[in-house]
Design a protein around this motif. Structure first.
Motif, PDB file in Angstrom:
ATOM      1  N   THR A  61       0.859  -1.180   0.000  1.00 29.04           N
ATOM      2  CA  THR A  61       0.000   0.000   0.000  1.00 29.04           C
ATOM      3  C   THR A  61       0.895   1.230   0.000  1.00 29.04           C
ATOM      4  O   THR A  61       1.817   1.325   0.814  1.00 29.04           O
ATOM      5  CB  THR A  61      -0.903   0.018   1.241  1.00 29.04           C
ATOM      6  OG1 THR A  61      -1.780  -1.106   1.195  1.00 29.04           O
ATOM      7  CG2 THR A  61      -1.721   1.305   1.300  1.00 29.04           C
ATOM      8  N   THR A  62       0.643   2.157  -0.921  1.00 26.24           N
ATOM      9  CA  THR A  62       1.451   3.376  -0.996  1.00 26.24           C
ATOM     10  C   THR A  62       0.563   4.602  -0.834  1.00 26.24           C
ATOM     11  O   THR A  62      -0.560   4.633  -1.332  1.00 26.24           O
ATOM     12  CB  THR A  62       2.210   3.475  -2.334  1.00 26.24           C
ATOM     13  OG1 THR A  62       1.267   3.459  -3.414  1.00 26.24           O
ATOM     14  CG2 THR A  62       3.178   2.315  -2.499  1.00 26.24           C
ATOM     15  N   VAL A  63       1.070   5.591  -0.124  1.00 27.18           N
ATOM     16  CA  VAL A  63       0.385   6.873   0.054  1.00 27.18           C
ATOM     17  C   VAL A  63       1.338   7.972  -0.396  1.00 27.18           C
ATOM     18  O   VAL A  63       2.457   8.075   0.119  1.00 27.18           O
ATOM     19  CB  VAL A  63      -0.017   7.098   1.528  1.00 27.18           C
ATOM     20  CG1 VAL A  63      -0.702   8.456   1.687  1.00 27.18           C
ATOM     21  CG2 VAL A  63      -0.914   5.979   2.014  1.00 27.18           C
ATOM     22  N   ALA A  83       5.254   3.619   1.908  1.00 30.10           N
ATOM     23  CA  ALA A  83       4.762   2.278   1.566  1.00 30.10           C
ATOM     24  C   ALA A  83       4.840   1.344   2.763  1.00 30.10           C
ATOM     25  O   ALA A  83       5.734   1.450   3.610  1.00 30.10           O
ATOM     26  CB  ALA A  83       5.579   1.698   0.406  1.00 30.10           C
ATOM     27  N   ARG A 113       3.335  -2.998   3.826  1.00 35.80           N
ATOM     28  CA  ARG A 113       2.681  -4.202   3.327  1.00 35.80           C
ATOM     29  C   ARG A 113       1.174  -4.091   3.492  1.00 35.80           C
ATOM     30  O   ARG A 113       0.680  -3.583   4.492  1.00 35.80           O
ATOM     31  CB  ARG A 113       3.202  -5.438   4.054  1.00 35.80           C
ATOM     32  CG  ARG A 113       4.620  -5.803   3.687  1.00 35.80           C
ATOM     33  CD  ARG A 113       5.131  -6.985   4.485  1.00 35.80           C
ATOM     34  NE  ARG A 113       4.311  -8.169   4.319  1.00 35.80           N
ATOM     35  CZ  ARG A 113       4.557  -9.351   4.912  1.00 35.80           C
ATOM     36  NH1 ARG A 113       5.616  -9.453   5.717  1.00 35.80           N
ATOM     37  NH2 ARG A 113       3.786 -10.380   4.714  1.00 35.80           N
ATOM     38  N   SER A 114       0.447  -4.597   2.498  1.00 37.82           N
ATOM     39  CA  SER A 114      -1.011  -4.545   2.550  1.00 37.82           C
ATOM     40  C   SER A 114      -1.599  -5.630   3.434  1.00 37.82           C
ATOM     41  O   SER A 114      -2.697  -5.466   3.980  1.00 37.82           O
ATOM     42  CB  SER A 114      -1.594  -4.680   1.139  1.00 37.82           C
ATOM     43  OG  SER A 114      -1.094  -3.689   0.284  1.00 37.82           O
ATOM     44  N   ASP A 115      -0.889  -6.742   3.573  1.00 41.44           N
ATOM     45  CA  ASP A 115      -1.449  -7.894   4.281  1.00 41.44           C
ATOM     46  C   ASP A 115      -1.145  -7.896   5.770  1.00 41.44           C
ATOM     47  O   ASP A 115      -1.670  -8.737   6.506  1.00 41.44           O
ATOM     48  CB  ASP A 115      -0.935  -9.194   3.648  1.00 41.44           C
ATOM     49  CG  ASP A 115       0.585  -9.300   3.671  1.00 41.44           C
ATOM     50  OD1 ASP A 115       1.246  -8.248   3.759  1.00 41.44           O
ATOM     51  OD2 ASP A 115       1.104 -10.421   3.593  1.00 41.44           O
TER      52      ASP A 115
END
Length: 309
Positions: free
Chosen positions: A158-160, A273, A275-277
């Motif tokens: 996931t990036t913002v 960034a 991890r998404s999980d």
């Protein structure tokens, strides 16, 4: 009534088998049965029927089961919240960042975070975006500051977008100004100019080389392969020019001159960034909040491709 007894009760209620329940909670079957009997004695009611080896909940057991589950869930929540608070006193954060961001953005941000949470240990990994993405994916980092677009798109991250940063040309203050008397310099005017170039793996190297090639020439390197501090030192010594982020140039000192690039110029987009999980630890989320609060400006949605090389 003890939490342990309630946990044993829920295990038996869900498995309807004393031996299986004992295995699930890692206790001997006689010990589990003894604790269930003690709970029934305290409550003054049987919780299970035990007819011919068949286990079933009694009315009292049916009434207790949702309450026991809620009590155990609340206890787990309380334990988790206390542990999260404890993390802010003595935890750690593993942050990856490109070397230019370690020089330009991070000193002020980390000082702010350290003032808020002095007990948190900060572990910084300097590397290019490609390596940082790989380290995030394997769980070696909690957060990373990377340059967008990512070298290889990863749905597991996931990036913002954090900031949109202009690049400038730095030169020795005692030498001639790039572009002559003009207040800015075009990329095309860097053709034939001696340049100090970062080592392979720096995002700035790829950005600079790609911009020069887009103008139809190969940059001329006098020194190649340095880290950020070394590159700035070589420029101070008059060995050539370098293209660096504006924040780095602002911290470089009076012996270096920063010349803006003429429009459309060059810029880069920095993102945070993770991890998404896996949710970042509490301490990492607090650092994330400090980083997001430090945004210089949002990335324009209509930025042209030529200005984002």
């Amino acid at each position: 009534m003890q939490f342990q007894q309630l946990r044993y009760f829920v295990a038996v209620a869900e498995t309807l088998h004393f031996t299986h329940a004992a295995e699930e909670v890692h206790v001997s079957q006689p010990s589990l049965s003894q604790q269930i009997r003690a709970l029934e004695k305290e409550l003054g009611a049987d919780l299970f029927t035990r007819a011919r080896g068949n286990i079933a909940l009694t009315d009292a057991g049916e009434a207790l089961l949702p309450l026991a589950r809620r009590i155990l869930a609340d206890a787990d929540t309380a334990r988790h919240e206390v542990q999260e608070l404890a993390q802010l006193r003595r935890g750690r954060v593993r942050l990856g960042a490109t070397p230019s961001l370690c020089t330009g953005l991070l000193p002020d941000v980390l000082r702010t975070f350290h003032d808020l949470h002095p007990g948190i240990q900060l572990l910084i990994e300097e590397s290019g975006s490609h390596d940082l993405v790989r380290e995030l994916a394997r769980g070696a980092l909690d957060l990373a500051l990377v340059v967008l677009p990512l070298p290889t798109p990863s749905p597991a991250l996931t990036t913002v977008e954090l900031l949109h940063e202009d690049l400038v040309v730095v030169s020795a203050a005692s030498g001639p100004r790039p572009g002559g008397r003009s207040r800015s310099v075009r990329v095309a005017e860097l053709e034939g100019e001696p340049m100090v170039m970062f080592r392979h793996g720096y995002d700035l190297r790829e950005l600079t080389v790609a911009a020069c090639r887009a103008e139809g020439f190969e940059p001329s390197f006098t020194v190649e392969g340095g880290e950020m501090d070394a590159v700035l030192g070589f420029v101070r010594a008059g060995l050539g020019l370098a293209v660096v982020p504006r924040m780095v140039a602002a911290r470089a000192g009076r012996d270096l001159r920063a010349t803006p690039l003429a429009r459309p110029g060059l810029s880069r987009t920095i993102a945070l960034a993770h991890r998404s999980d896996v949710a970042p630890p509490r301490a990492a989320r607090e650092l994330q909040n400090v980083l997001l609060a430090s945004r210089v400006r949002r990335v324009p949605q209509t930025a042209s491709a030529s200005s984002r090389v």
